[in-house]
Design an enzyme around this catalytic site. Sequence first.
Site, PDB file in Angstrom:
ATOM      1  N   LYS A  78      13.570  42.214  43.773  1.00 42.45           N
ATOM      2  CA  LYS A  78      14.963  42.071  43.345  1.00 42.45           C
ATOM      3  C   LYS A  78      15.505  40.757  43.915  1.00 42.45           C
ATOM      4  CE  LYS A  78      19.188  44.969  43.493  1.00 42.45           C
ATOM      5  NZ  LYS A  78      19.725  46.260  43.967  1.00 42.45           N
ATOM      6  N   SER A 153      21.793  49.111  40.264  1.00 42.33           N
ATOM      7  CA  SER A 153      21.741  47.686  40.100  1.00 42.33           C
ATOM      8  C   SER A 153      20.341  47.084  40.066  1.00 42.33           C
ATOM      9  CB  SER A 153      22.528  47.034  41.239  1.00 42.33           C
ATOM     10  OG  SER A 153      21.885  47.250  42.478  1.00 42.33           O
ATOM     11  N   SER A 177      21.001  52.683  43.363  1.00 42.80           N
ATOM     12  CA  SER A 177      20.444  51.525  42.649  1.00 42.80           C
ATOM     13  C   SER A 177      18.941  51.433  42.511  1.00 42.80           C
ATOM     14  CB  SER A 177      20.925  50.243  43.311  1.00 42.80           C
ATOM     15  OG  SER A 177      22.156  49.889  42.751  1.00 42.80           O
TER      16      SER A 177
HETATM   17  N1  GLN Z   1      26.186  51.813  41.029  1.00 52.63           N
HETATM   18  C1  GLN Z   1      26.615  51.848  42.380  1.00 52.63           C
HETATM   19  C2  GLN Z   1      27.589  50.713  42.642  1.00 52.63           C
HETATM   20  O1  GLN Z   1      27.909  50.080  41.723  1.00 52.63           O
HETATM   21  C3  GLN Z   1      25.430  51.733  43.310  1.00 52.63           C
HETATM   22  C4  GLN Z   1      24.906  50.372  43.414  1.00 52.63           C
HETATM   23  C5  GLN Z   1      23.823  50.233  44.420  1.00 52.63           C
HETATM   24  O2  GLN Z   1      23.208  51.222  44.823  1.00 52.63           O
HETATM   25  N2  GLN Z   1      23.617  49.006  44.846  1.00 52.63           N
HETATM   26  O3  GLN Z   1      28.024  50.483  43.724  1.00 52.63           O
END
Ligand code: GLN
Length: 485
Positions: A78, A153, A177
């Site tokens: 990532k 994400s 995420s």
């Molecule tokens: N979708 C969640 C957020 O927007 C989790 C994102 C994540 O785990 N980085 O914060």
Amino acid sequence: MQLTDLGISALQEKLRSKEISSVELTRAYLERIAATDESINAFISVCEEEALADATRADKDLAAGNAAALTGIPVALKDIFLTEGLRTTCASKILDNFVAPYDGTAVAKLKESGAVIIGKLNMDEFAMGSSNENSAAGTVKNPWDLTKVPGGSSGGSAAAVAARQAVATLGTDTGGSIRQPASYCGVVGLKPTYGRVSRYGVIAYASSLDQVGPVARNVTDCATMLGAIAGHDPLDSTSIDRPVPDYTAGLDGDLKGVRIGLPKEYFIDGLDADVKEATEKAITTYKELGGEIVEVSLPHTDYAVACYYLVATAEASSNLARYDGIRYGVRVDNGDGLIELYRQTRAAGFGDEVKRRIMLGTYALSSGYYDAYYLKAQKVRTLIRQDFLDAFEKVDTLLTPVAPTPAFGLGEKVDDPLTMYLSDIFTIPVNLAGTCGLSLPCGMSQQGLPIGMQLIGKPFAEEQILKVAHAYEQATDWHTKQAAI
Ligand code: GLN
């Protein structure tokens, strides 16, 4: 069967017996990326030259009989992991030109294990999002259906594994995420316990929740990846000093007497019918495998999403203060003085969702509101953690859906942040509790989209959830299904 269809264990054998070379394997992946990534957009950068140099080194090690766990295996990261000499953007315009001066610990550990890094993966900007639509590098498409989101994400990390563009990848998980995109893309993703993997050299989103973890094609590969990156790191004071077990050694064994808890708050009315059916079938499989199914309750579940969006945005607003146009990345300077330089840089550099979260977080932390929002959220968080600890007095593992629906359509939720936030309703509590959770494929929707189930373990019980997941994988064939891309 093509080279790019194989997982880590199959490849290890072929590399060690010299049936294939790492250079050959790495080339196959680079070609696969070139052929597919125009439609998927999982990669922000592909580092062909460096990858081939790593592969050449790996071949020398293999020839000398010095193979480590991942020697010669092409993996991708990532774009939130700092990589020395390679651009790290966090999918933000504000870091468009940023090249880190060092490798983060997880990256350094992968390299020590012999892995070949082939590129950096797309994501939601600063890891804020559930669909990968908040990326300055453009949306990622779900390899199973290019009109659907891959989740977020770590959308690039899951899509790249599903599209066989990397053998395995690393993601980060702050509220789901790793697990949510893994379920949308039909692959295995693990969020380790807070403290299990070092976050040194990982761009911070919400520091009390962020955790690094692997995405892979099957449970065994996931265990191998976790073994490579886990462990104490003096450079991350939140990483815990306890031994790292051999995660692949503990995978076999039956599930007789293993108590699997179903939290009743997770089997709600709004659950998509296909997701419900797939999860129920998985429960039946576990019964057949000797698991003891027990209903449990996590009574504060209803408050988790609200609590998360206070804690995470508060921490994000503070972590993101460092992007000021002076110390990192892009600068917009129209000669109007320092304050204007900050303002204009941040206005031009951050996307809408990041700005929304900074505003929310700043508000929650401001004097007069701090007690009502941030402090209250911290208290609720303690109750949520306690729910899990109580449940784990009665059961060994919890089984839940990963997300209320399979992958949704591109653009479907962009104008409705609240609905978007709710797609993490089953993953967020695990981060708030600081424990570990794993997502693995357990079915297909009527529309042919993958469905995942979540196994949640006690703190530092990664071995246990990997074993429970592995038993299911041995008994079913969902993990062998491939996106037709
Ligand atoms: N979708 C969640 C957020 O927007 C989790 C994102 C994540 O785990 N980085 O914060």
